[in-house]
Design an enzyme around this catalytic site. Structure first.
Site, mmCIF file in Angstrom:
data_model
loop_
_atom_site.group_PDB
_atom_site.id
_atom_site.type_symbol
_atom_site.label_atom_id
_atom_site.label_comp_id
_atom_site.label_asym_id
_atom_site.label_seq_id
_atom_site.Cartn_x
_atom_site.Cartn_y
_atom_site.Cartn_z
ATOM 1 N N ARG A 108 0.842 -1.205 0.000
ATOM 2 C CA ARG A 108 0.000 0.000 0.000
ATOM 3 C C ARG A 108 0.871 1.246 0.000
ATOM 4 O O ARG A 108 1.893 1.296 0.664
ATOM 5 C CB ARG A 108 -0.905 -0.007 1.246
ATOM 6 N N SER A 177 6.466 -5.193 7.127
ATOM 7 C CA SER A 177 5.817 -6.205 7.965
ATOM 8 C C SER A 177 6.622 -7.490 8.093
ATOM 9 O O SER A 177 6.123 -8.586 7.805
ATOM 10 C CB SER A 177 4.425 -6.503 7.393
ATOM 11 N N ASP A 230 4.334 -3.151 10.972
ATOM 12 C CA ASP A 230 2.932 -2.754 10.796
ATOM 13 C C ASP A 230 2.161 -2.762 12.113
ATOM 14 O O ASP A 230 1.176 -2.037 12.283
ATOM 15 C CB ASP A 230 2.230 -3.593 9.736
HETATM 16 N N1 LIG Z 1 -12.528 -12.673 2.832
HETATM 17 C C1 LIG Z 1 -11.518 -13.117 3.579
HETATM 18 N N2 LIG Z 1 -11.716 -14.100 4.486
HETATM 19 C C2 LIG Z 1 -10.697 -14.559 5.240
HETATM 20 N N3 LIG Z 1 -9.435 -14.101 5.163
HETATM 21 C C3 LIG Z 1 -9.195 -13.114 4.290
HETATM 22 C C4 LIG Z 1 -10.200 -12.573 3.458
HETATM 23 N N4 LIG Z 1 -9.633 -11.607 2.674
HETATM 24 C C5 LIG Z 1 -8.317 -11.560 3.016
HETATM 25 N N5 LIG Z 1 -8.068 -12.458 3.981
HETATM 26 C C6 LIG Z 1 -6.763 -12.732 4.602
HETATM 27 O O1 LIG Z 1 -6.113 -11.493 4.848
HETATM 28 C C7 LIG Z 1 -4.821 -11.503 4.261
HETATM 29 C C8 LIG Z 1 -4.480 -10.110 3.749
HETATM 30 O O2 LIG Z 1 -4.365 -9.317 4.896
HETATM 31 P P1 LIG Z 1 -4.042 -7.764 4.743
HETATM 32 O O3 LIG Z 1 -3.854 -7.246 6.119
HETATM 33 O O4 LIG Z 1 -5.073 -7.160 3.869
HETATM 34 O O5 LIG Z 1 -2.719 -7.732 3.895
HETATM 35 P P2 LIG Z 1 -1.225 -8.030 4.387
HETATM 36 O O6 LIG Z 1 -1.273 -9.322 5.114
HETATM 37 O O7 LIG Z 1 -0.469 -8.093 3.109
HETATM 38 O O8 LIG Z 1 -0.839 -6.882 5.267
HETATM 39 C C9 LIG Z 1 -4.878 -12.503 3.143
HETATM 40 O O9 LIG Z 1 -3.593 -13.127 2.988
HETATM 41 C C10 LIG Z 1 -5.889 -13.516 3.635
HETATM 42 O O10 LIG Z 1 -5.251 -14.548 4.331
HETATM 43 O O1 LIG Z 2 0.418 -7.519 7.764
HETATM 44 P P1 LIG Z 2 0.913 -8.921 7.587
HETATM 45 O O2 LIG Z 2 1.578 -9.134 6.295
HETATM 46 O O3 LIG Z 2 -0.147 -9.917 7.876
HETATM 47 O O4 LIG Z 2 2.090 -9.094 8.698
HETATM 48 C C1 LIG Z 2 1.813 -9.427 10.029
HETATM 49 C C2 LIG Z 2 3.111 -9.957 10.654
HETATM 50 O O5 LIG Z 2 3.582 -11.035 9.856
HETATM 51 C C3 LIG Z 2 4.733 -11.680 10.434
HETATM 52 O O6 LIG Z 2 5.091 -12.766 9.632
HETATM 53 C C4 LIG Z 2 5.898 -10.699 10.530
HETATM 54 O O7 LIG Z 2 7.040 -11.320 11.126
HETATM 55 C C5 LIG Z 2 5.478 -9.482 11.336
HETATM 56 O O8 LIG Z 2 6.523 -8.518 11.344
HETATM 57 C C6 LIG Z 2 4.200 -8.871 10.764
HETATM 58 O O9 LIG Z 2 3.775 -7.823 11.612
#
Ligand SMILES: Nc1ncnc2c1ncn2[C@@H]1O[C@H](COP(=O)(O)OP(=O)(O)O)[C@@H](O)[C@H]1O
Ligand SMILES: O=P(O)(O)OC[C@H]1O[C@@H](O)[C@H](O)[C@@H](O)[C@@H]1O
Length: 498
Positions: A108, A177, A230
């Site tokens: 993002r 993250s 994060d």
């Molecule tokens: N509709 C959904 N139901 C359950 N899990 C979901 C759904 N949409 C996304 N997710 C989970 O959330 C994760 C994405 O989390 P997000 O916080 O948006 O991004 P990131 O993990 O990259 O920071 C996806 O990998 C998936 O596992």
């Molecule tokens: O926002 P995401 O991708 O779900 O990350 C959550 C956590 O995922 C873990 O695998 C990382 O070690 C952490 O640093 C991070 O905060």
């Protein structure tokens, strides 16, 4: 009756008996298969159990590991990383700031115009892109070049009300993250990759240095003034809107938690004690491990086949990257040992991560009388057609077991953090509120998971204490939080202050 007729009758009778025997055998066989499939499911349910007593043991173990991780480096599986964030946003922050948020699945970019205590967030714009999977296992340069190019494209779309003050450099809060050994508020080296990332030549490199190299390569004038995890960003973003926020938890692709620790309660910290007397800690709780965790053969196999065997065990049983694959693994065993989907094991059922958690939650949330969502997911993703309603109900039950274990263990983790903070009890007449900021796509989108987690936390706290604790969704708090922390560490701040 003539001999021929008798003979024909005997042959018919024999044929009927044979057919009946076949039907009985088939029924017995299929009932035997069904019984075997149910035995596999029940065994998995038993081994995944999270009775309240076990959750209390998990919570206590989390608290113990927090102390151990603060006592000495390497003292625990919990790294308890110093964030160098010893002042959370005050609301006075002003100016234009950018934020980057590199997560496990998405990337993002955000720009925010801050107007101080009165105006707060005057304007914000953001964009989100999925991270090309090949960049997760390529080179550091390829990943950071992608990030820099995406950021440059976003900067080019700057419109009215989003221009840095004349003569000033654009400043950026970088949310990363992954576990980072912070060496200052704006520098730190990557300890290891987690989730789906595995880029060898980035490990132990300064992530700000890597990004800066890529940014300079394309001539983008942008300076990183804060590097945060994060969870730290989410805590900062949460506190900006609510002074009672004391901890943040991410339940997304991965999972993690951060909280505000008293600076004198960090024996391993030998730096100057911050004026605020506080230090935000990035727990990296995904790496938590305890004998009290209800681990199954499926978890062991998933871990052994993962990019980081032996690491991030807590993350592998509660976070979004993995839940769908645990469901797949149990279904695969039912297909192999009980022919649950027929004599041939559906080939797609053997493909790791083919069943994603969003698909699992769609099946779990199927309210149709014939479970048609379950049917179409099984067909479209696993190429399993003609499933009966009875079979579809088993799939939903399995999703519920996996999601419930994850949700209840998440609640136990939060309970452990509250216990470390002494917020798991309330003194007579005390009115203090404690807020835990939650974010992440699993928490945000998986309703059954979220409600189970929140009800379990209430159960662990008890009614009286639960009155003083709340869990709040801090949507994309990490992006805003990173921009706020960039603002509070701006290179121009001293000039203004002096
Ligand atoms: N509709 C959904 N139901 C359950 N899990 C979901 C759904 N949409 C996304 N997710 C989970 O959330 C994760 C994405 O989390 P997000 O916080 O948006 O991004 P990131 O993990 O990259 O920071 C996806 O990998 C998936 O596992
Ligand atoms: O926002 P995401 O991708 O779900 O990350 C959550 C956590 O995922 C873990 O695998 C990382 O070690 C952490 O640093 C991070 O905060």
């Amino acid at each position: 009756m003539g001999k021929v007729a008798v003979g024909a009758a005997v042959v018919c009778a024999a044929a009927v008996c044979a057919a009946a025997a076949l039907v009985v055998r088939h029924r017995m066989k299929s009932s035997g298969r069904w019984a075997r499939a149910m035995a596999i499911l029940r065994e998995f349910e038993d081994k995944s159990g999270t009775p309240i007593g076990k959750l209390r043991q998990v919570a206590d173990a989390m608290t113990v590991e927090m102390h151990a991780g603060l006592a000495s480096e390497g003292g625990s599986k919990l790294k308890m990383l110093i964030s160098y964030v010893d002042n959370l946003p005050t609301g006075d922050e002003q100016g234009l700031f950018y934020a980057l948020d590199l997560g496990g699945t998405n990337f993002r970019v955000l720009r925010i115009q801050l107007g101080g205590k009165e105006k707060r967030v005057v304007k914000q714009e953001f964009d989100e892109v999925s991270i090309p999977p090949n960049l997760m296992t390529g080179t550091s340069e390829a990943l950071f070049d992608f990030i820099a190019e995406t950021l440059a494209k976003f900067v080019d779309t700057e419109g009215e009300g989003f221009h840095p003050a004349p003569g000033r450099q654009r400043e950026l809060g970088f949310t990363f993250s992954f576990p980072v050994w912070q060496t200052s508020i704006a520098s730190g080296t990557l300890i290891k990759w987690t989730k789906g990332f595995n880029i060898e030549d980035a490990v132990e490199q300064d992530v700000v240095g890597e990004l800066t190299k890529s940014v300079e390569k394309i001539g983008l004038d942008m300076r990183v003034t804060a590097l945060v995890n994060d969870t730290i960003g989410t805590l900062a973003g949460g506190r900006y809107h609510n002074q009672d926020v004391i901890a943040a938890v991410i339940l997304g692709t991965g999972t993690n938690a951060a909280y505000v620790e008293r600076a004198h309660a960090i024996p391993k910290w030998h730096g100057l004690l911050p004026k605020s007397g506080e230090m935000v800690i990035n727990m990296e709780w995904g790496n938590f491990r305890s004998s009290h965790l209800p681990l199954t053969e499926y978890d062991q196999a998933l871990d052994a086949e993962s990019l980081n065997p032996g690491d991030q065990i807590f993350e592998k049983i509660i976070s979004g990257m993995y839940l769908g694959d645990i469901v797949r693994r149990v279904l695969c065993k039912m297909a192999e040992e009980a022919s649950f989907f027929g004599d041939v094991v559906p080939p797609k059922l053997k493909v790791p991560f083919i069943l994603r958690t969003p698909d699992m939650s769609a099946m779990h949330h199927d309210t149709s009388s014939d479970l048609r969502v379950v049917g179409s997911k099984l067909k479209d993703i696993l190429e399993i057609s003609n499933t009966s309603l009875k079979m579809r109900k088993v799939v939903v039950a399995l999703c519920d077991i996996v999601a419930t274990r994850a949700a209840r263990l998440s609640a136990a983790g939060i309970m452990g953090v509250l216990k470390k903070l002494g917020r798991d009890t309330v003194k007579e007449g005390e009115k203090q509120k404690s807020v835990v900021a939650l974010d992440g796509g699993l928490y945000e989108h998986y309703t059954e998971f979220r409600t189970s987690m929140e009800s379990t936390l209430k159960e662990l706290l008890g009614d009286e204490v639960a009155e003083h604790i709340s869990v709040e969704h801090s949507n994309d708090g990490s992006g805003i939080g990173a921009a706020l922390l960039a603002a509070s560490h701006s290179q121009y701040l001293e000039v203004e202050e002096s």
